[in-house]
Design a protein around this motif. Structure first.
Motif, PDB file in Angstrom:
ATOM      1  N   LEU A  87       0.829  -1.189   0.000  1.00 45.85           N
ATOM      2  CA  LEU A  87       0.000   0.000   0.000  1.00 45.85           C
ATOM      3  C   LEU A  87       0.872   1.250   0.000  1.00 45.85           C
ATOM      4  O   LEU A  87       1.844   1.326   0.747  1.00 45.85           O
ATOM      5  CB  LEU A  87      -0.908   0.044   1.233  1.00 45.85           C
ATOM      6  CG  LEU A  87      -1.873  -1.121   1.437  1.00 45.85           C
ATOM      7  CD1 LEU A  87      -2.594  -0.945   2.769  1.00 45.85           C
ATOM      8  CD2 LEU A  87      -2.867  -1.211   0.303  1.00 45.85           C
ATOM      9  N   ALA A  88       0.524   2.196  -0.843  1.00 50.65           N
ATOM     10  CA  ALA A  88       1.127   3.523  -0.822  1.00 50.65           C
ATOM     11  C   ALA A  88       0.000   4.539  -0.771  1.00 50.65           C
ATOM     12  O   ALA A  88      -1.068   4.337  -1.368  1.00 50.65           O
ATOM     13  CB  ALA A  88       1.998   3.752  -2.047  1.00 50.65           C
ATOM     14  N   VAL A  89       0.225   5.621  -0.053  1.00 51.06           N
ATOM     15  CA  VAL A  89      -0.814   6.618   0.188  1.00 51.06           C
ATOM     16  C   VAL A  89      -0.683   7.775  -0.799  1.00 51.06           C
ATOM     17  O   VAL A  89       0.390   8.364  -0.939  1.00 51.06           O
ATOM     18  CB  VAL A  89      -0.722   7.144   1.630  1.00 51.06           C
ATOM     19  CG1 VAL A  89      -1.698   8.293   1.855  1.00 51.06           C
ATOM     20  CG2 VAL A  89      -0.978   6.007   2.617  1.00 51.06           C
ATOM     21  N   GLU A  90      -1.793   8.112  -1.463  1.00 50.86           N
ATOM     22  CA  GLU A  90      -1.871   9.288  -2.327  1.00 50.86           C
ATOM     23  C   GLU A  90      -2.928  10.231  -1.752  1.00 50.86           C
ATOM     24  O   GLU A  90      -4.130   9.993  -1.912  1.00 50.86           O
ATOM     25  CB  GLU A  90      -2.251   8.904  -3.757  1.00 50.86           C
ATOM     26  CG  GLU A  90      -1.157   8.193  -4.532  1.00 50.86           C
ATOM     27  CD  GLU A  90      -1.526   7.960  -5.982  1.00 50.86           C
ATOM     28  OE1 GLU A  90      -2.701   8.204  -6.361  1.00 50.86           O
ATOM     29  OE2 GLU A  90      -0.650   7.544  -6.752  1.00 50.86           O
ATOM     30  N   PRO A  91      -2.526  11.289  -1.042  1.00 55.20           N
ATOM     31  CA  PRO A  91      -3.518  12.205  -0.460  1.00 55.20           C
ATOM     32  C   PRO A  91      -4.336  12.905  -1.540  1.00 55.20           C
ATOM     33  O   PRO A  91      -3.837  13.224  -2.621  1.00 55.20           O
ATOM     34  CB  PRO A  91      -2.650  13.210   0.304  1.00 55.20           C
ATOM     35  CG  PRO A  91      -1.340  12.518   0.526  1.00 55.20           C
ATOM     36  CD  PRO A  91      -1.143  11.650  -0.670  1.00 55.20           C
ATOM     37  N   GLU A 145      -3.833  11.860  10.461  1.00 55.27           N
ATOM     38  CA  GLU A 145      -2.682  12.714  10.171  1.00 55.27           C
ATOM     39  C   GLU A 145      -2.977  13.686   9.031  1.00 55.27           C
ATOM     40  O   GLU A 145      -2.612  14.868   9.093  1.00 55.27           O
ATOM     41  CB  GLU A 145      -1.467  11.849   9.850  1.00 55.27           C
ATOM     42  CG  GLU A 145      -0.956  11.076  11.066  1.00 55.27           C
ATOM     43  CD  GLU A 145       0.078  10.026  10.711  1.00 55.27           C
ATOM     44  OE1 GLU A 145       0.232   9.742   9.507  1.00 55.27           O
ATOM     45  OE2 GLU A 145       0.729   9.494  11.634  1.00 55.27           O
ATOM     46  N   LEU A 146      -3.665  13.215   7.999  1.00 53.68           N
ATOM     47  CA  LEU A 146      -4.002  14.090   6.877  1.00 53.68           C
ATOM     48  C   LEU A 146      -5.020  15.143   7.296  1.00 53.68           C
ATOM     49  O   LEU A 146      -4.934  16.308   6.873  1.00 53.68           O
ATOM     50  CB  LEU A 146      -4.539  13.261   5.707  1.00 53.68           C
ATOM     51  CG  LEU A 146      -3.509  12.373   5.001  1.00 53.68           C
ATOM     52  CD1 LEU A 146      -4.191  11.469   3.986  1.00 53.68           C
ATOM     53  CD2 LEU A 146      -2.445  13.223   4.313  1.00 53.68           C
ATOM     54  N   ALA A 147      -5.990  14.744   8.121  1.00 54.20           N
ATOM     55  CA  ALA A 147      -6.970  15.709   8.610  1.00 54.20           C
ATOM     56  C   ALA A 147      -6.288  16.792   9.451  1.00 54.20           C
ATOM     57  O   ALA A 147      -6.588  17.989   9.306  1.00 54.20           O
ATOM     58  CB  ALA A 147      -8.044  14.995   9.424  1.00 54.20           C
ATOM     59  N   ALA A 148      -5.380  16.373  10.314  1.00 53.22           N
ATOM     60  CA  ALA A 148      -4.661  17.331  11.157  1.00 53.22           C
ATOM     61  C   ALA A 148      -3.793  18.261  10.315  1.00 53.22           C
ATOM     62  O   ALA A 148      -3.762  19.478  10.555  1.00 53.22           O
ATOM     63  CB  ALA A 148      -3.811  16.585  12.180  1.00 53.22           C
ATOM     64  N   ASP A 149      -3.104  17.706   9.331  1.00 51.94           N
ATOM     65  CA  ASP A 149      -2.267  18.524   8.455  1.00 51.94           C
ATOM     66  C   ASP A 149      -3.096  19.549   7.687  1.00 51.94           C
ATOM     67  O   ASP A 149      -2.603  20.634   7.363  1.00 51.94           O
ATOM     68  CB  ASP A 149      -1.506  17.646   7.465  1.00 51.94           C
ATOM     69  CG  ASP A 149      -0.410  16.822   8.127  1.00 51.94           C
ATOM     70  OD1 ASP A 149      -0.053  17.139   9.287  1.00 51.94           O
ATOM     71  OD2 ASP A 149       0.081  15.857   7.504  1.00 51.94           O
ATOM     72  N   GLY A 150      -4.354  19.191   7.406  1.00 54.66           N
ATOM     73  CA  GLY A 150      -5.237  20.106   6.684  1.00 54.66           C
ATOM     74  C   GLY A 150      -5.926  21.124   7.572  1.00 54.66           C
ATOM     75  O   GLY A 150      -6.726  21.929   7.083  1.00 54.66           O
ATOM     76  N   GLY A 151      -5.638  21.103   8.882  1.00 51.64           N
ATOM     77  CA  GLY A 151      -6.212  22.084   9.787  1.00 51.64           C
ATOM     78  C   GLY A 151      -7.640  21.810  10.191  1.00 51.64           C
ATOM     79  O   GLY A 151      -8.349  22.717  10.635  1.00 51.64           O
ATOM     80  N   TRP A 152      -8.079  20.552  10.094  1.00 57.42           N
ATOM     81  CA  TRP A 152      -9.453  20.197  10.422  1.00 57.42           C
ATOM     82  C   TRP A 152      -9.778  20.507  11.881  1.00 57.42           C
ATOM     83  O   TRP A 152      -8.995  20.210  12.781  1.00 57.42           O
ATOM     84  CB  TRP A 152      -9.660  18.714  10.144  1.00 57.42           C
ATOM     85  CG  TRP A 152     -10.968  18.141  10.605  1.00 57.42           C
ATOM     86  CD1 TRP A 152     -12.208  18.526  10.199  1.00 57.42           C
ATOM     87  CD2 TRP A 152     -11.164  17.084  11.548  1.00 57.42           C
ATOM     88  NE1 TRP A 152     -13.173  17.765  10.834  1.00 57.42           N
ATOM     89  CE2 TRP A 152     -12.555  16.883  11.664  1.00 57.42           C
ATOM     90  CE3 TRP A 152     -10.294  16.291  12.303  1.00 57.42           C
ATOM     91  CZ2 TRP A 152     -13.103  15.910  12.513  1.00 57.42           C
ATOM     92  CZ3 TRP A 152     -10.827  15.335  13.139  1.00 57.42           C
ATOM     93  CH2 TRP A 152     -12.219  15.143  13.239  1.00 57.42           C
ATOM     94  N   THR A 201      -6.145   4.243  15.629  1.00 63.22           N
ATOM     95  CA  THR A 201      -6.765   5.498  15.197  1.00 63.22           C
ATOM     96  C   THR A 201      -7.013   6.401  16.396  1.00 63.22           C
ATOM     97  O   THR A 201      -6.777   7.620  16.343  1.00 63.22           O
ATOM     98  CB  THR A 201      -8.088   5.220  14.467  1.00 63.22           C
ATOM     99  OG1 THR A 201      -7.868   4.278  13.419  1.00 63.22           O
ATOM    100  CG2 THR A 201      -8.657   6.497  13.866  1.00 63.22           C
ATOM    101  N   ALA A 202      -7.484   5.823  17.485  1.00 63.53           N
ATOM    102  CA  ALA A 202      -7.725   6.601  18.700  1.00 63.53           C
ATOM    103  C   ALA A 202      -6.431   7.229  19.212  1.00 63.53           C
ATOM    104  O   ALA A 202      -6.403   8.409  19.602  1.00 63.53           O
ATOM    105  CB  ALA A 202      -8.358   5.723  19.771  1.00 63.53           C
ATOM    106  N   GLU A 203      -5.361   6.463  19.218  1.00 62.99           N
ATOM    107  CA  GLU A 203      -4.070   6.985  19.676  1.00 62.99           C
ATOM    108  C   GLU A 203      -3.597   8.127  18.783  1.00 62.99           C
ATOM    109  O   GLU A 203      -3.053   9.131  19.268  1.00 62.99           O
ATOM    110  CB  GLU A 203      -3.036   5.861  19.695  1.00 62.99           C
ATOM    111  CG  GLU A 203      -3.285   4.827  20.796  1.00 62.99           C
ATOM    112  CD  GLU A 203      -2.439   3.583  20.620  1.00 62.99           C
ATOM    113  OE1 GLU A 203      -1.602   3.562  19.688  1.00 62.99           O
ATOM    114  OE2 GLU A 203      -2.607   2.637  21.411  1.00 62.99           O
TER     115      GLU A 203
END
Length: 239
Positions: free
Chosen positions: A35-39, A60-67, A80-82
């Motif tokens: 698996l490789a991730v493509e945001p 991590e992507l949500a946080a990086d996007g300022g959600w 996920t919780a951690e």
């Protein structure tokens, strides 16, 4: 003799962590990222009564996007919780069963008439969205990232086909599918399945087990806890 055990985590800190876990268990790790991730650049909507995150990557992507969430934040499993807590988000709900079915069971009584945001990869199970819709929720899904098979994946398929693999740890249905696709590209699909069936195969949960067994792969162990550490320990213990 040291036993070779394959795993298929993305080629980042997760693969490094898995390698360390395998060595501590006394196995020879074979990292073959499937698996490789493509945001996508999307972030979860911020006006939902419930927001469901299903993976560490999604958090991590949500946080990086300022959600900035509104309403309750729901995690599908402990990792996920951690990740949510590490990013400074609350974890308001965590189902007892770490699966789409478990999430539907957890939320069924609370979501009628409510807006529910599901933020995940492009390979998320329809069991979750369909189940929440059937429960009376207004469901919106945001695809945070796509999961693709990396170029060159499939070393483990060749090793399995040659009869030199002693164990394998599948962490999602998609890792099973990509393993088989990589084996087919190398012309060893049937031989790789035969090799797996002579090894100890672990699946992280029932959906992954079902995907493997539908393709002719015999699954030997499914850990009680849906974590890579528990999966690896179960496989090595069976060996």
């Amino acid at each position: 003799m040291v036993e070779t055990v394959a795993f298929f985590r993305p080629d980042d800190e997760r693969a490094a962590e898995a390698t360390q876990i395998m060595r501590e268990l006394g196995a020879e790790p074979l990292s073959d990222p499937m698996l490789a991730v493509e945001p996508t650049g999307e972030t979860p909507r911020e006006d939902a009564a419930f927001t469901i995150l299903t993976s560490k990557t999604g958090v991590e992507l949500a946080a990086d996007g300022g959600w900035e969430p509104s309403g309750e934040v729901v995690a599908i499993g402990s990792s996920t919780a951690e990740a949510l807590e590490s990013a400074g988000y609350p974890v308001d709900r965590l189902p007892e069963e770490f699966s789409s079915t478990g999430l539907v069971t957890e939320l069924r009584a609370a979501v009628p008439g409510a807006r529910v945001e599901v933020a995940r990869s492009d390979h998320g199970s329809p069991v979750l969205t369909d189940g929440l819709n059937d429960a009376g929720a207004y469901v919106h899904e945001t695809v945070l990232y796509r999961l693709v098979r990396p170029d060159g994946a499939g070393e483990s398929a060749a090793v399995a086909a040659a009869g030199n693999l002693r164990g394998a740890c599948f962490t999602s249905s998609l890792t099973v599918e990509h393993f088989l696709a990589a084996a087919a590209e190398r012309g060893v699909r049937s031989e790789a399945i035969e090799g797996l069936n002579r090894a100890v195969v672990g699946a992280i949960g029932e959906p992954t087990r079902e995907t493997a067994e539908a393709s002719g792969i015999e699954v030997d162990v499914v850990p009680d806890i849906a974590s890579f550490e528990a999966l690896a320990a179960a496989v090595v213990d069976r060996l």
